[in-house]
Enzyme design. Structure first.
Site, PDB file in Angstrom:
ATOM      1  N   SER A 190       0.827  -1.211   0.000  1.00 23.83           N
ATOM      2  CA  SER A 190       0.000   0.000   0.000  1.00 23.83           C
ATOM      3  C   SER A 190       0.858   1.255   0.000  1.00 23.83           C
ATOM      4  CB  SER A 190      -0.935   0.009   1.217  1.00 23.83           C
ATOM      5  OG  SER A 190      -0.214  -0.207   2.424  1.00 23.83           O
TER       6      SER A 190
ATOM      7  N   GLU B 283       0.342 -12.674  -1.172  1.00 22.20           N
ATOM      8  CA  GLU B 283      -1.079 -12.901  -1.421  1.00 22.20           C
ATOM      9  C   GLU B 283      -1.326 -14.266  -2.051  1.00 22.20           C
ATOM     10  OE1 GLU B 283      -2.334  -8.240  -2.347  1.00 22.20           O
ATOM     11  OE2 GLU B 283      -2.499  -9.766  -3.924  1.00 22.20           O
TER      12      GLU B 283
ATOM     13  N   GLU C  84      -8.819 -10.155   4.369  1.00 16.26           N
ATOM     14  CA  GLU C  84      -9.254  -8.833   3.924  1.00 16.26           C
ATOM     15  C   GLU C  84     -10.597  -8.893   3.210  1.00 16.26           C
ATOM     16  OE1 GLU C  84      -7.661  -4.867   1.534  1.00 16.26           O
ATOM     17  OE2 GLU C  84      -6.391  -6.656   1.648  1.00 16.26           O
TER      18      GLU C  84
END
Length: 280
Positions: A44, A112, A174
């Protein structure tokens, strides 16, 4: 007992784990002093700090640079660092990339997707691993909630169990339903860290820019605990106005040469060839 095992012990005791992102030394120092448990240096950083349009633009060098900055600001805190897009396509790539992040100061690497083979390969080499299921910003163009159907929830559940069996220490969930996050949390040994996953996870993470109001974006999963963006804008506007009006700097912000040194300097200036009084 390793640092990661301390957090697994917190999970067993039912103590919540506080995680927040940081990308620079001053923010990391403030977060450590505020008592957070873990700092996540996430990809991010791309959209929040570097001005990139997407997390996929973040490079391994970017991540190492910002992890090193966070480590300098918070020497003792546990740091999780994201492996950026296309740096863990094979176990060999993942190991090389993880080494770069560990050398920069990361205690744990995160990636991920459902890849228990990568978890096992990294864990076998002594790396703490954090998985990430649900919304995968690197791989999904549209950021929407995941696991809404029974079939989708079942797959995420099985993926979580497989990664847990492979040896991950943490799992970020998430934008998944609270019920699913709770089920996964109770089923695995890993400590779950939720973002938009409800209160039943072992811990929570938010992006520091979002919780502090540096950004103005509104997310259902976020609570804005401050208005730093507005405060910073106001401070800079006031500074600009004072500079333009000649109100800053004032006498209290300046200093003078002592009289004899100033006199000596003025004498030297007058002796310079071509010196014109009043010209800087």
């Amino acid at each position: 007992m390793s640092k990661a095992d301390l957090f697994l012990e917190k999970k067993r005791r039912g103590e919540k784990i506080v995680v927040v992102t940081a990308y620079d030394a001053p923010t990391a120092r403030i977060e450590a002093e505020a008592g957070v448990d873990i700092i996540l240096v996430g990809d991010s950083v791309g959209v929040n700090i570097l001005g990139y349009a997407h997390e996929r633009e973040v490079t391994l060098a970017d991540m190492a640079h910002h992890i090193a900055a966070v480590r300098r600001g918070a020497p003792e805190i546990y740091i999780v660092g994201d492996l950026p897009y296309a740096t863990y396509d094979t176990p060999e790539m993942a190991l090389a990339s993880s080494r770069a992040l560990r050398d920069a100061g990361a205690d744990c690497v995160k990636f991920e997707g459902a890849q228990p083979g990568l978890v096992a390969a990294l864990a076998a080499e002594g790396y703490d691993v954090c998985g990430h299921l649900g919304l995968e910003s690197q791989h999904q163009d549209v950021k929407r909630r995941q696991g809404k159907t029974a079939a989708a929830a079942a797959k995420l559940y099985d993926d979580a169990l497989a990664a847990d069996a492979a040896g991950q220490k943490f799992l970020v969930l998430e934008l998944v339903p609270q019920e699913l996050a709770g089920r996964i949390t109770r089923a695995i040994r890993s400590a779950t860290i939720g973002i938009g996953a409800g209160p039943e996870t072992d811990g929570q993470v938010l992006v520091v820019n979002d919780l502090a109001g540096v950004t103005t974006r509104d997310f259902k999963h976020n609570r804005r605990y401050g208005q730093l963006g507005a405060a910073l804008s106001g401070a800079i506007s006031a500074y600009a106005a004072d500079v333009r009006a000649g109100a800053f700097p004032g006498p209290e912000h300046s200093f003078h040469m002592v009289d004899d040194e100033r006199a000596a300097f003025e004498t030297w200036l007058r002796g310079r060839a071509g010196f014109t009084p009043g010209r800087a």
